[in-house]
Design a protein around this motif. Structure first.
Motif, PDB file in Angstrom:
ATOM      1  N   ARG A 118       0.917  -1.224  -0.143  1.00  0.00           N
ATOM      2  CA  ARG A 118      -0.008  -0.108   0.061  1.00  0.00           C
ATOM      3  C   ARG A 118       0.856   1.159  -0.081  1.00  0.00           C
ATOM      4  N   TYR A 119       1.876   1.171   0.346  1.00  0.00           N
ATOM      5  CA  TYR A 119       2.962   2.488   0.236  1.00  0.00           C
ATOM      6  C   TYR A 119       3.609   2.721  -1.059  1.00  0.00           C
ATOM      7  N   THR A 120       2.527   3.142  -1.952  1.00  0.00           N
ATOM      8  CA  THR A 120       2.995   3.383  -3.386  1.00  0.00           C
ATOM      9  C   THR A 120       2.874   5.014  -3.499  1.00  0.00           C
ATOM     10  N   ALA A 122       0.957   6.350  -5.979  1.00  0.00           N
ATOM     11  CA  ALA A 122      -0.495   6.477  -5.917  1.00  0.00           C
ATOM     12  C   ALA A 122      -1.032   6.860  -4.679  1.00  0.00           C
ATOM     13  N   ASN A 123      -0.932   6.308  -3.606  1.00  0.00           N
ATOM     14  CA  ASN A 123      -1.311   6.337  -2.197  1.00  0.00           C
ATOM     15  C   ASN A 123      -0.826   7.517  -1.387  1.00  0.00           C
ATOM     16  N   PHE A 124       0.199   8.049  -2.081  1.00  0.00           N
ATOM     17  CA  PHE A 124       0.806   9.100  -1.345  1.00  0.00           C
ATOM     18  C   PHE A 124       0.284  10.582  -1.676  1.00  0.00           C
ATOM     19  N   ILE A 125      -0.170  11.052  -1.063  1.00  0.00           N
ATOM     20  CA  ILE A 125      -0.985  12.547  -1.061  1.00  0.00           C
ATOM     21  C   ILE A 125       0.072  13.392  -0.924  1.00  0.00           C
ATOM     22  N   THR A 126       0.136  14.670  -2.199  1.00  0.00           N
ATOM     23  CA  THR A 126       1.029  15.454  -2.102  1.00  0.00           C
ATOM     24  C   THR A 126       0.457  16.939  -1.645  1.00  0.00           C
ATOM     25  N   ALA A 157       8.824  12.172  12.900  1.00  0.00           N
ATOM     26  CA  ALA A 157       7.912  10.731  12.979  1.00  0.00           C
ATOM     27  C   ALA A 157       6.568  11.015  12.294  1.00  0.00           C
ATOM     28  N   GLY A 158       6.277  10.046  11.774  1.00  0.00           N
ATOM     29  CA  GLY A 158       4.813   9.749  11.151  1.00  0.00           C
ATOM     30  C   GLY A 158       4.567  10.571   9.851  1.00  0.00           C
ATOM     31  N   LEU A 159       5.361  11.329   9.289  1.00  0.00           N
ATOM     32  CA  LEU A 159       5.245  12.316   8.106  1.00  0.00           C
ATOM     33  C   LEU A 159       5.401  11.477   6.927  1.00  0.00           C
ATOM     34  N   GLY A 160       5.658  10.034   6.550  1.00  0.00           N
ATOM     35  CA  GLY A 160       5.839   9.396   5.413  1.00  0.00           C
ATOM     36  C   GLY A 160       7.064   9.143   4.876  1.00  0.00           C
ATOM     37  N   LYS A 161       8.199   9.158   5.685  1.00  0.00           N
ATOM     38  CA  LYS A 161       9.366   8.561   5.027  1.00  0.00           C
ATOM     39  C   LYS A 161       9.500   7.184   4.643  1.00  0.00           C
ATOM     40  N   THR A 162       8.737   6.338   5.647  1.00  0.00           N
ATOM     41  CA  THR A 162       8.807   5.168   5.270  1.00  0.00           C
ATOM     42  C   THR A 162       8.014   4.642   4.200  1.00  0.00           C
ATOM     43  N   HIS A 163       6.753   5.316   3.987  1.00  0.00           N
ATOM     44  CA  HIS A 163       5.840   5.253   2.873  1.00  0.00           C
ATOM     45  C   HIS A 163       6.991   5.512   1.593  1.00  0.00           C
ATOM     46  N   LEU A 164       7.409   6.754   1.521  1.00  0.00           N
ATOM     47  CA  LEU A 164       8.131   7.142   0.375  1.00  0.00           C
ATOM     48  C   LEU A 164       9.095   6.351  -0.237  1.00  0.00           C
ATOM     49  N   ASN A 315       1.256  14.672  12.738  1.00  0.00           N
ATOM     50  CA  ASN A 315       1.595  13.298  12.393  1.00  0.00           C
ATOM     51  C   ASN A 315       0.563  12.470  11.784  1.00  0.00           C
ATOM     52  N   VAL A 316       1.042  12.172  10.456  1.00  0.00           N
ATOM     53  CA  VAL A 316       0.115  11.608   9.761  1.00  0.00           C
ATOM     54  C   VAL A 316      -0.366  10.046  10.086  1.00  0.00           C
ATOM     55  N   ARG A 317       0.601   9.436  10.881  1.00  0.00           N
ATOM     56  CA  ARG A 317       0.275   8.025  11.489  1.00  0.00           C
ATOM     57  C   ARG A 317      -0.779   8.061  12.553  1.00  0.00           C
ATOM     58  N   GLU A 318      -0.678   9.217  13.392  1.00  0.00           N
ATOM     59  CA  GLU A 318      -1.795   9.269  14.177  1.00  0.00           C
ATOM     60  C   GLU A 318      -3.097   9.663  13.609  1.00  0.00           C
ATOM     61  N   LEU A 319      -3.045  10.517  12.366  1.00  0.00           N
ATOM     62  CA  LEU A 319      -4.248  10.879  11.717  1.00  0.00           C
ATOM     63  C   LEU A 319      -4.855   9.670  11.312  1.00  0.00           C
ATOM     64  N   GLU A 320      -4.050   8.850  10.589  1.00  0.00           N
ATOM     65  CA  GLU A 320      -4.807   7.484  10.348  1.00  0.00           C
ATOM     66  C   GLU A 320      -5.158   6.741  11.536  1.00  0.00           C
ATOM     67  N   GLY A 321      -4.500   6.775  12.490  1.00  0.00           N
ATOM     68  CA  GLY A 321      -4.532   6.031  13.707  1.00  0.00           C
ATOM     69  C   GLY A 321      -6.225   6.355  14.186  1.00  0.00           C
TER      70      GLY A 321
HETATM   71  P1  ADP Z   1       7.515   7.820   9.123  1.00  0.00           P
HETATM   72  O1  ADP Z   1       8.377   6.589   8.332  1.00  0.00           O
HETATM   73  O2  ADP Z   1       8.034   9.230   8.485  1.00  0.00           O
HETATM   74  O3  ADP Z   1       7.509   8.125  10.584  1.00  0.00           O
HETATM   75  P2  ADP Z   1       5.369   6.427   7.711  1.00  0.00           P
HETATM   76  O4  ADP Z   1       5.864   6.507   6.284  1.00  0.00           O
HETATM   77  O5  ADP Z   1       5.562   5.463   8.340  1.00  0.00           O
HETATM   78  O6  ADP Z   1       5.971   7.680   8.591  1.00  0.00           O
HETATM   79  O7  ADP Z   1       3.783   7.084   7.532  1.00  0.00           O
HETATM   80  C1  ADP Z   1       2.749   7.023   8.499  1.00  0.00           C
HETATM   81  C2  ADP Z   1       1.537   6.675   8.100  1.00  0.00           C
HETATM   82  O8  ADP Z   1       1.129   7.794   7.339  1.00  0.00           O
HETATM   83  C3  ADP Z   1       1.591   5.451   6.874  1.00  0.00           C
HETATM   84  O9  ADP Z   1       0.597   4.763   7.057  1.00  0.00           O
HETATM   85  C4  ADP Z   1       1.726   6.292   5.695  1.00  0.00           C
HETATM   86  O10 ADP Z   1       1.100   5.721   4.340  1.00  0.00           O
HETATM   87  C5  ADP Z   1       0.851   7.634   5.897  1.00  0.00           C
HETATM   88  N1  ADP Z   1       1.274   8.895   5.123  1.00  0.00           N
HETATM   89  C6  ADP Z   1       2.198   9.544   5.576  1.00  0.00           C
HETATM   90  N2  ADP Z   1       2.273  10.551   4.694  1.00  0.00           N
HETATM   91  C7  ADP Z   1       1.128  10.381   3.825  1.00  0.00           C
HETATM   92  C8  ADP Z   1       0.868  11.173   2.542  1.00  0.00           C
HETATM   93  N3  ADP Z   1       1.388  12.353   2.212  1.00  0.00           N
HETATM   94  N4  ADP Z   1      -0.346  10.515   1.900  1.00  0.00           N
HETATM   95  C9  ADP Z   1      -0.683   9.171   2.346  1.00  0.00           C
HETATM   96  N5  ADP Z   1      -0.319   8.906   3.427  1.00  0.00           N
HETATM   97  C10 ADP Z   1       0.779   9.059   4.222  1.00  0.00           C
END
Ligand code: ADP
Ligand code: MG
Length: 448
Positions: A118-120, A122-126, A157-164, A315-321
């Motif tokens: 799911r970390y594509t 396409a799923n990364f909102i900019t 933390a939680g800003l999308g590094k791992t996702h990217l 923190n996007v992770r918390e947002l999703e949480g």
């Molecule tokens: P980090 O590695 O920076 O701590 P993650 O890559 O694990 O953060 O991101 C945390 C969660 O937020 C993941 O589920 C990720 O998919 C989601 N996320 C973060 N940034 C975005 C984004 N720009 N669009 C969609 N999902 C995002």
């Protein structure tokens, strides 16, 4: 009872395969308010789980209940007996044989199997906060080894590094399924080096890391202070870089902020491009919440989406949480996903908000706009009063658990439809910078 909700949360955080392999088969030996005891079938399973998933599980458990303790045990399925939950010895401190942690999962799939589906891109909102980082990551995957090498992705933390970084791996593999893409967390890289040294199998470790086409190392900040691993990383990097193989690392610190990082590695990080991820703006957060809901098939109304997007800022992770928690709650309690439900569920997540009352909000709003509280409650229609009044109603709805009729009453006995309209109007107009500034400043005031 943590497990049913926890499972839902984990289903969302882990990829499907990991979930099916590790989480689903876990035996719940005890699930009490302050402790969760889970069973794994054997030492190997326990080791693997501890190395790869324990942190995630613990993090999510702590988020549900900060006092809850997680315990993992070895428990063959047939031994499970609800009457005697203490029958098996605690496994936490059991030494057990330590298998060499190969960078590949146990059942032999290729190294890139850990790249999450799911970390594509396409799923990364900019949005303005992450556009540059996403563009750089994208161009690296278009042109690995040539565009920016290394690419250093920096963000809190939680800003999308791992996702990217996963998205880079994904995209490269999509274009070229034969590419040897090696994704690894720094923790695992360090483990591999340590085990390699202990078991005299460094040659094998080197072969794995130095023969790949693309090396993706997540959370490189953890390499600081670890000499052998830094040495190994340095030589691996040089080998790959010289062969024009792509290296991408992520970090929650900038190179110059990392203490105990060897200068020679620091300077390598400066060779390529450093991009950063900032906390997303409201619009981006809203888009992320909506996208996530859509992907997961969560029926989410605009009002609740906005509420969640406004609740978590950095923190996007918390947002999703928050979204997942609300949706899990709705599903498990068979209730529709309403504002009331969202507020109730998120009350603990957003503790500072729950103490607020309509009166406090009226007061702060009046102070901010420099108007009188009586005027807010009056029937005056002048714009100088009408806007603050709407903002006050909006904030009451957003920050307290007051119902619309209660909000109407708090504002000098207005009808509940007035409160509904005010909330709607302000929500819709939040894209206007001026209005948003007002709202944010009042919220700031309320936090103090
Ligand atoms: P980090 O590695 O920076 O701590 P993650 O890559 O694990 O953060 O991101 C945390 C969660 O937020 C993941 O589920 C990720 O998919 C989601 N996320 C973060 N940034 C975005 C984004 N720009 N669009 C969609 N999902 C995002
Ligand atoms: Mg990460």
């Amino acid at each position: 009872m943590h497990w049913p909700e926890l499972q839902q949360v984990l289903r969302n955080r882990l990829n499907e395969q990991a979930f099916a392999t590790w989480i689903q088969p876990m035996r719940v030996l005890r699930d009490e308010p302050d402790s969760l005891v889970l069973g794994l079938p054997d030492v190997f399973g326990l080791d693997w789980f501890t190395n790869h998933y324990r942190d995630v599980l613990e993090e999510e458990l702590k988020r549900m209940n900060p006092h809850a303790l997680l315990e993992l045990r070895i428990e063959a399925p047939e031994e499970v007996s609800p009457e005697a939950p203490d029958a098996s010895p605690g496994a936490e401190d059991r030494p057990g044989p330590q298998p060499l942690q190969s960078p590949t999962p146990p059942n032999g799939s290729p190294a890139n199997a850990v790249i999450q589906d799911r970390y594509t891109f396409a799923n990364f909102i900019t949005g303005p906060s992450n556009q540059l980082a996403a563009a750089a990551a994208h161009s690296v995957s278009e042109n690995p080894g040539r565009a920016y090498n290394p690419l250093f992705v920096f963000g809190k933390a939680g800003l999308g590094k791992t996702h990217l970084i996963h998205a880079v791996g994904h995209e490269i593999l999509r274009k070229n399924p034969k590419a040897r893409v090696q994704y690894q967390t720094t923790e695992q890289f360090v483990n591999d080096v340590v085990h390699g040294i202990q078991t005299k199998r460094m040659a094998e470790i080197r072969r794995i890391y130095r023969s790949c086409d693309v090396l993706l190392i997540d959370d490189i900040q953890f390499i600081a202070g670890k000499e052998a691993s830094q040495d190994e990383f340095f030589h691996t990097f040089n080998t790959l870089h010289a062969a024009q193989k792509q290296v991408v690392v992520t970090s929650d610190k900038l190179p110059h902020e990392m203490k105990d990082l060897e200068e020679r590695i620091r300077s390598r990080f400066q060779w390529g491009l450093i991009v950063d991820l900032q906390p997303p703006e409201l619009e981006t957060r809203l888009a992320i919440v909506k996208k996530k809901a859509e992907t997961d098939g969560i029926p989410l109304g605009d009002e609740v989406a906005m509420f969640i997007a406004q609740s978590v800022r950095s923190n996007v992770r918390e947002l999703e949480g928050c979204l997942i928690r609300v949706s899990a709650h709705a599903t498990l309690s068979r209730q529709p996903l309403t504002m009331e439900l969202a507020k109730t569920v998120l009350k603990d997540v957003l503790p500072s908000r729950s103490r607020l009352t309509c009166d406090t909000i009226l007061k702060a709003t009046a102070t901010h706009f420099d108007v009188k509280i009586q005027d807010l409650k009056s029937s005056k229609r002048a714009r100088a009063i009408a806007l603050p009044r709407q903002v006050a109603m909006y904030l009451c709805r957003k920050l307290t658990s007051a119902s619309y009729p209660e909000i109407g009453r708090a504002l000098g006995g207005r009808d509940h439809t007035t409160a509904i309209n005010a909330f709607k109007r302000v929500s819709e107009r939040l894209a206007e910078p001026e209005l948003r500034r007002h709202v944010e400043q009042i919220e700031q005031l309320l936090q103090e």
